[in-house]
Design a protein around this motif. Structure first.
Motif, mmCIF file in Angstrom:
data_model
loop_
_atom_site.group_PDB
_atom_site.id
_atom_site.type_symbol
_atom_site.label_atom_id
_atom_site.label_comp_id
_atom_site.label_asym_id
_atom_site.label_seq_id
_atom_site.Cartn_x
_atom_site.Cartn_y
_atom_site.Cartn_z
ATOM 1 N N ALA A 220 0.958 0.788 -11.599
ATOM 2 C CA ALA A 220 -0.216 0.577 -10.757
ATOM 3 C C ALA A 220 -0.767 -0.831 -10.864
ATOM 4 C CB ALA A 220 -1.292 1.604 -11.109
ATOM 5 N N SER B 108 -3.473 8.052 -4.200
ATOM 6 C CA SER B 108 -2.172 8.698 -4.361
ATOM 7 C C SER B 108 -2.082 9.427 -5.699
ATOM 8 C CB SER B 108 -1.048 7.665 -4.260
ATOM 9 O OG SER B 108 -1.058 6.792 -5.372
ATOM 10 N N SER C 221 0.830 -1.196 0.000
ATOM 11 C CA SER C 221 0.000 0.000 0.000
ATOM 12 C C SER C 221 0.869 1.251 0.000
ATOM 13 C CB SER C 221 -0.915 -0.006 1.230
ATOM 14 O OG SER C 221 -1.617 1.212 1.336
ATOM 15 N N VAL D 295 3.571 5.380 -7.305
ATOM 16 C CA VAL D 295 2.604 5.910 -8.268
ATOM 17 C C VAL D 295 2.418 7.409 -8.064
ATOM 18 C CG1 VAL D 295 0.202 5.822 -9.055
ATOM 19 C CG2 VAL D 295 1.420 3.702 -8.524
ATOM 20 N N GLN E 16 -5.701 -1.180 -4.817
ATOM 21 C CA GLN E 16 -6.202 -0.367 -5.921
ATOM 22 C C GLN E 16 -6.735 0.971 -5.407
ATOM 23 O OE1 GLN E 16 -8.166 -2.667 -9.432
ATOM 24 N NE2 GLN E 16 -8.511 -3.949 -7.646
ATOM 25 N N ALA F 227 2.658 1.562 -3.340
ATOM 26 C CA ALA F 227 1.753 2.077 -4.365
ATOM 27 C C ALA F 227 1.600 3.580 -4.232
ATOM 28 C CB ALA F 227 0.389 1.390 -4.255
ATOM 29 N N SER F 228 1.413 4.041 -2.998
ATOM 30 C CA SER F 228 1.214 5.475 -2.765
ATOM 31 C C SER F 228 2.427 6.284 -3.204
ATOM 32 C CB SER F 228 0.922 5.733 -1.286
ATOM 33 O OG SER F 228 -0.301 5.153 -0.905
ATOM 34 N N THR G 236 -3.910 3.190 -4.526
ATOM 35 C CA THR G 236 -3.276 3.675 -5.751
ATOM 36 C C THR G 236 -4.048 4.848 -6.333
ATOM 37 O OG1 THR G 236 -2.405 1.471 -6.253
ATOM 38 C CG2 THR G 236 -2.537 3.026 -8.075
ATOM 39 N N TYR G 237 -5.369 4.711 -6.412
ATOM 40 C CA TYR G 237 -6.197 5.803 -6.931
ATOM 41 C C TYR G 237 -6.023 7.069 -6.092
ATOM 42 C CZ TYR G 237 -8.661 1.891 -9.222
ATOM 43 O OH TYR G 237 -8.978 0.782 -9.947
#
Length: 473
Positions: free
Chosen positions: A319, A384, A296, A303, A378, A299-300, A381-382
């Motif tokens: 991603a 960030s 997590s 991305v 997911q 990803a943050s 990711t969105y």
């Protein structure tokens, strides 16, 4: 038409390891510390284990209250870090810290002044309530300390200083285990405090964590955290943009936290054996979440940093790979947990009926966790990348229109077996996963806030749309 360059796998894997491994280790250590605590408390009986477990659910509700600001803050931290905007990082940290500490003091006040009300919400078992009240009256002092450390750690991870929070976590876990042993059992001439000793150990561990973080920040002269004079240089447009991005995340975390509390109320009004099994399960669940949290954060940062720098194609390619790598790792962690469940459950005080229930919960969770964590990574990711709303809307909608009606209907309407009620807590995950995957490949979630990101977003959208339309034809 632009051609895509080969994906840089060595860089990708290396930086996942650099970011994810320390975070996962820190959370794994914290969970291991919780397991040791549970093993110590197990000698005091299942009621004590269950009471402390229910208090942990109150802490989880607090987590939901401030995590929206952590998610929103990391969105700004990582994108401004990618853009090299130091002033943006410092101001967004000050704003994030202000909101988080407000939540921390609110929950500390509830724990210290009205623990009876809190415990009455979570269970109707008087003996369990009494133990929990004693615990909350002490552990409430730890809440502001924990939240301050969390804010500092979120910023440090976003600027790729992931080892410092790990050092603080290691010191905190060691301190927690030592203090708990001394205070629960009354060693070295200290009073035997039982569950209250575990609460005091948590407070002292929070102090140790903060002191270690501050020591490394000062020694390494890390920027942003101690720049107090620059933390509060906000203007109306900045605060408006911050709240606009944080609002969907905050709504998500608060409403999901309330939804989870309503689920935990159902689980907390079961038999004493089931309550003890739930408390132990939540501790073991933390082992899985420890692995997830590393991805997590990766990803943050990986991305969000690229979106902030205007490298949107790189962010997009990273991603979806992060989602599948996370699912594979979580599946492996669950298989290991199933293989070791028997000695772990017994060591934490479960036997007979409580052991049977705990085993069933682990099997159900292991089947659901791969999809569940895929949804979580997911969503992170969105967030960030600037899209704080989509995943939040999905999670809130399914929680209140599907999960809660199913859980309450099964429990109170049909008096279904406990394990079936528990399984229905995850009924929405496969449906949400399909919707989230569609959104992932649409790339509509890339919404930069930095100047560099905004300058190149239209180009990316135009090129991405051309590729997808040609692929379909």
């Amino acid at each position: 038409m632009k051609t895509r360059s080969a994906f840089n796998w060595p860089y990708f894997i290396k930086h996942i390891a650099i970011i994810a491994v320390p975070v996962a280790l820190q959370n794994l250590l914290t969970t291991t510390g919780s397991m040791v605590d549970t093993m110590m408390l197990a000698s005091l009986g299942e009621k004590t284990v269950g009471a402390v477990g229910l208090c942990a659910q109150f802490s989880s509700l607090m987590f939901s209250g401030y995590w929206g600001f952590v998610g929103g803050g990391m969105l700004f931290f990582s994108q401004y870090w990618g853009a090299g905007d130091e002033d943006g990082i410092t101001r967004s940290y000050g704003l994030t810290l202000t909101f988080m500490m407000t939540v921390g003091f609110l929950f500390a006040g509830l724990a210290l002044t009205c623990p009876e009300v809190v415990m009455n919400i979570y269970t109707d078992k008087k003996e369990i309530q009494a133990i929990g009240i004693t615990y909350l009256r002490i552990v409430g002092f730890a809440y502001p300390l924990q939240i301050l450390a969390m804010a500092m750690s979120a910023l440090l991870r976003s600027i790729e200083q992931v080892k410092v929070p790990l050092y603080g976590g290691i010191a905190s876990v060691i301190a927690n285990c030592v203090f708990n042993y001394l205070l629960i059992f009354g060693k070295l001439g200290l009073p035997r405090m039982g569950a209250a000793g575990a609460a005091l150990g948590t407070v002292l561990a929070g102090v140790v964590n903060l002191l270690v973080l501050l020591a490394f920040i000062i020694k390494r002269r890390l920027p942003f955290v101690l720049a107090f004079s620059r933390h509060f240089r906000w203007n109306r447009p900045f605060v408006s943009q911050y709240l606009q991005k944080c609002f969907p995340i905050l709504c998500n975390e608060v409403l999901i936290g309330i939804g989870n509390m309503m689920v935990n109320i159902v689980l907390g009004h079961q038999s004493e054996q089931a309550i003890a099994a739930v408390a132990v399960f939540r501790t073991l669940e933390g082992l899985v979440i420890a692995f997830f949290s590393g991805f997590s954060n990766a990803a943050s940062v990986l991305v969000g940093k690229e979106v902030g720098a205007g490298h949107h194609e790189t962010a997009y390619q990273r991603a979806w790979r992060l989602v599948y790598l996370c699912s594979g790792l979580i599946g492996t962690a669950c298989l290991v947990l199933i293989g070791l469940h028997e000695p772990l459950l017994h060591a934490m005080g479960l036997s007979g009926e409580s052991y049977r229930i705990g085993t069933g919960m682990l099997l159900i969770y292991s089947a659901a966790a791969v999809i569940r964590m895929g949804n979580w990574v997911q969503n992170d990711t969105y967030r960030s990348a600037g899209d704080a709303a989509f995943g939040s809307i999905m999670e809130i909608t399914f929680m209140y229109l599907m999960v809660l009606p199913l859980v309450y209907g099964a429990n109170y309407g049909f008096h279904a077996p406990f394990l079936l009620v528990f399984a229905l807590c995850y009924a929405d995950e496969p449906i949400r996963y399909l919707i989230m995957q569609h959104h992932m490949y649409s790339a509509k979630w890339i919404k930069p806030v930095s100047d560099a990101g905004l300058a190149s977003i239209e180009d990316f959208r135009r090129n991405h749309g051309v590729r997808r339309s040609r692929k379909k034809s």
